[in-house]
Design a protein around this motif. Sequence first.
Motif, mmCIF file in Angstrom:
data_model
loop_
_atom_site.group_PDB
_atom_site.id
_atom_site.type_symbol
_atom_site.label_atom_id
_atom_site.label_comp_id
_atom_site.label_asym_id
_atom_site.label_seq_id
_atom_site.Cartn_x
_atom_site.Cartn_y
_atom_site.Cartn_z
ATOM 1 N N TYR A 173 46.752 -6.356 20.271
ATOM 2 C CA TYR A 173 45.589 -5.619 19.758
ATOM 3 C C TYR A 173 44.313 -5.903 20.534
ATOM 4 C CZ TYR A 173 45.372 -9.930 16.857
ATOM 5 O OH TYR A 173 45.378 -11.231 16.409
ATOM 6 N N ASP A 174 43.473 -4.888 20.556
ATOM 7 C CA ASP A 174 42.106 -4.988 21.048
ATOM 8 C C ASP A 174 41.249 -5.313 19.830
ATOM 9 O OD1 ASP A 174 39.447 -4.453 21.673
ATOM 10 O OD2 ASP A 174 39.916 -2.716 22.925
ATOM 11 N N HIS A 181 41.220 -10.863 20.958
ATOM 12 C CA HIS A 181 42.363 -9.973 21.180
ATOM 13 C C HIS A 181 43.686 -10.729 21.137
ATOM 14 C CE1 HIS A 181 38.984 -7.723 22.738
ATOM 15 N NE2 HIS A 181 38.782 -8.679 23.630
ATOM 16 N N ALA A 182 44.777 -9.974 21.139
ATOM 17 C CA ALA A 182 46.093 -10.593 21.262
ATOM 18 C C ALA A 182 46.963 -9.769 22.191
ATOM 19 C CB ALA A 182 46.761 -10.714 19.902
ATOM 20 N N LEU A 183 47.645 -10.460 23.103
ATOM 21 C CA LEU A 183 48.660 -9.813 23.934
ATOM 22 C C LEU A 183 50.003 -9.877 23.219
ATOM 23 C CD1 LEU A 183 47.580 -11.441 27.309
ATOM 24 C CD2 LEU A 183 47.138 -9.093 26.556
ATOM 25 N N PRO A 210 31.430 -1.640 33.334
ATOM 26 C CA PRO A 210 31.434 -0.911 32.058
ATOM 27 C C PRO A 210 32.832 -0.783 31.450
ATOM 28 C CG PRO A 210 30.823 0.552 33.875
ATOM 29 C CD PRO A 210 30.959 -0.820 34.455
ATOM 30 N N PHE A 211 33.874 -1.006 32.268
ATOM 31 C CA PHE A 211 35.242 -0.889 31.753
ATOM 32 C C PHE A 211 35.810 -2.253 31.357
ATOM 33 C CE2 PHE A 211 34.355 2.295 35.009
ATOM 34 C CZ PHE A 211 34.354 3.417 34.209
ATOM 35 N N PHE A 261 42.089 -14.047 24.446
ATOM 36 C CA PHE A 261 43.351 -13.378 24.116
ATOM 37 C C PHE A 261 44.377 -14.414 23.668
ATOM 38 C CE2 PHE A 261 42.810 -9.159 26.193
ATOM 39 C CZ PHE A 261 41.622 -9.384 26.863
ATOM 40 N N THR A 301 44.314 0.992 18.960
ATOM 41 C CA THR A 301 43.932 -0.361 19.356
ATOM 42 C C THR A 301 44.892 -1.438 18.865
ATOM 43 O OG1 THR A 301 42.459 -0.194 17.470
ATOM 44 C CG2 THR A 301 41.454 -0.016 19.649
ATOM 45 N N GLN A 320 28.315 -7.417 39.492
ATOM 46 C CA GLN A 320 27.643 -6.446 38.659
ATOM 47 C C GLN A 320 28.421 -6.200 37.362
ATOM 48 O OE1 GLN A 320 26.707 -3.163 41.154
ATOM 49 N NE2 GLN A 320 24.622 -3.154 40.445
ATOM 50 N N ARG A 321 27.728 -5.820 36.319
ATOM 51 C CA ARG A 321 28.379 -5.482 35.060
ATOM 52 C C ARG A 321 29.483 -4.461 35.295
ATOM 53 N NH1 ARG A 321 25.750 -2.605 31.223
ATOM 54 N NH2 ARG A 321 23.850 -2.217 32.423
ATOM 55 N N HIS A 372 33.696 -4.924 29.864
ATOM 56 C CA HIS A 372 32.838 -5.767 29.020
ATOM 57 C C HIS A 372 33.480 -6.104 27.673
ATOM 58 C CE1 HIS A 372 31.882 -1.961 27.076
ATOM 59 N NE2 HIS A 372 31.513 -2.685 26.060
ATOM 60 N N ARG A 373 34.464 -5.328 27.249
ATOM 61 C CA ARG A 373 35.142 -5.650 25.990
ATOM 62 C C ARG A 373 36.094 -6.832 26.151
ATOM 63 N NH1 ARG A 373 35.408 -0.642 22.637
ATOM 64 N NH2 ARG A 373 37.503 -1.090 21.894
ATOM 65 N N TYR A 374 36.430 -7.187 27.387
ATOM 66 C CA TYR A 374 37.522 -8.133 27.633
ATOM 67 C C TYR A 374 37.152 -9.330 28.508
ATOM 68 C CZ TYR A 374 39.712 -3.805 26.117
ATOM 69 O OH TYR A 374 40.018 -2.664 25.424
#
Lengths: 258, 258
Positions: free
Chosen positions: A11-12, A57-59, A124-125, A245, A88, A121-122, A127-129
Motif C-alpha cells: 500500500y501507498d 507504506h508497505a511493499l 514531483p513524482f 516502507f 492505493t 532538485q525536488r 515526494h510521496r516516497y
Amino acid sequence: MTRTFALSIAYDGTDFAGWQVQPGQETIQGTLQRAILRSTQQDVTVTGSGRTDAGVHALAQVASCRFATWTASTDALLKAINSRLPDTVVVTEVHDAPQDFHAIRDAIGKRYRYQIQVRQQRDPFGHRYRWRLRRNVDVAAMQSAAAKIIGHRDFASFESAGAARKSSVRDVRDCQVIPAPDYETSGHLAIEVEANGFLYNMVRNIVGTLVEVGYGKQTPAWIDEVLGQKNRIYAGQAAPPQGLFLKEVYYRPGFLPA
Amino acid sequence: MTRTFALSIAYDGTDFAGWQVQPGQETIQGTLQRAILRSTQQDVTVTGSGRTDAGVHALAQVASCRFATWTASTDALLKAINSRLPDTVVVTEVHDAPQDFHAIRDAIGKRYRYQIQVRQQRDPFGHRYRWRLRRNVDVAAMQSAAAKIIGHRDFASFESAGAARKSSVRDVRDCQVIPAPDYETSGHLAIEVEANGFLYNMVRNIVGTLVEVGYGKQTPAWIDEVLGQKNRIYAGQAAPPQGLFLKEVYYRPGFLPA
C-alpha cells in the motif's frame, strides 16, 4: 469450520491515517476489512504484523484473518478482495495458513526500507516516497555508523514515547546504507534495517540519527554513545514518515506456505 | 525594460484540472502564476508550450513569461518561484530568453511519453503514472503498427473533437513502443511519440489504437486504413490521461540558451 489465511499486502500510505482502524479516519486495516465485507459478506478482523503510522507504506505487509466460511480458492479470495480495494491498496498474495496463525505473534523478524533523496532538485513524482535532504551527506560515514547499529542491544535511545514494551532490547541483524546505482545524478539513497522486532518509531529514529552523521554533525563513533545512554533525547530527530516502507515480514521456515 | 524568461517545469498532474487557468479549479498555470505573484510581487502570465489535460503530467513543459522588473539572477528567480510551489510542481530551469520568445509560437516540436503496465498485479505506487492493461499484448505487433504512424500525414482520425485547427496534417518524426528492460516481470511498457505538433488528444488516441493492435483485435496494417479514413470514429478509444507525460519541447537550435 473456520479457515485462516495469510495475506500479503502492498500500500501507498500517503492518504491514510496509518494501519489501525480509527473512528472517522481512513486506515489500511479499515479499508481491507470493508473490502472483505463487501466482497465476501463476512465481517472479518484483519490483523497486521505491525501497525504502520500515517504516511508509511508497505511493499509486503503480512496480515492474518479467519473466515467463518470460504470454500473457494485462495486465488478467488484474492480477486474478490482486490475488486473492492482502492488503487492505493492491493492484496498481492493469499495463502492458507495454520488455523491459529497470528501475523503479530508468529512474526520472527521484519525488514524496513527508508528512501532518501539527497540535494537534487525536488522530484514531483517522488515526494510521496522519499525524504529530501537539503545538503550533501557523507555516505561512507553513514555506512560506518550503520554498522554500529547491528547487534543484540538495548535500543531505548531509538524508541519514541507512546508504546509499552517489556524490553527495549532488540536483535538488529542488518543495517545498510545503499546509494542507488545512479546516485551521482539522482541523489537516491536507501537505508534498510532488519531486526527480530522494532520499537516504536525505531527505524525513523535510526535514519534521523544516521543523517546527523551524514551531515558531519557527529562522527560514526557517536552511535555507540547514543546506544549507551539508553535515552531517546540523545539520538537524532525522527525522519519523516513518507520515506518508510515495510519491506518484508519473516516467519519460521515452513510455517507459511511459500 | 521587461525581461523574458523560459521556464522548464515538471509536474504530477494527478490532482490538477490540467494546465490552463480555469475559475474555481486548481491548475498548473494558475499555481505557477500564484507562486510568482507571491514570491516576486509581479502579476505575470505564464504561457505553456501547450495545454496538458487534467491528470496529464510533464517531465519538461516549457513556458515563457515576461517580467516588468527582475534584476537578480535566473537562479534566484528559480529559487523564489520554487519556494512557493507545492510538492507536485517544480521549476527545473530558468533561462533568459529573447524579448519576444513565446513558448507556443516558437516551438518546433514535442515529444510525449505514455506509460503502460501490462497485466501484472496492480502497483499501488504506480497507478498515478501508468495505464494498466488487463490482458497481455503483442509488443512486436504494436511496434509494427507504431512504425506506420511515422511520417507526414493527415492525422484527422486521431484528433478528438473540441479544438479548431487549420490543418490536421502533422509530421510525426518518431513513434516507438519500448518495453522496459525488466518487462517480463514488471509489465512496464512505454510509447513515445515525437512530432512537429499534435492535434487534440492525438497521443492518447494513438496509444489506444496501438493497444487494439496489441490485443490482436486488429493487425498493424489496419493503421494505414485508419489514417486513410481521416475520421476519428475509425481509430481506437483514447487511452486514459494518467499514463501521459509531456517529455520534451523543441525550439530552434540556439534560440534558447542551453
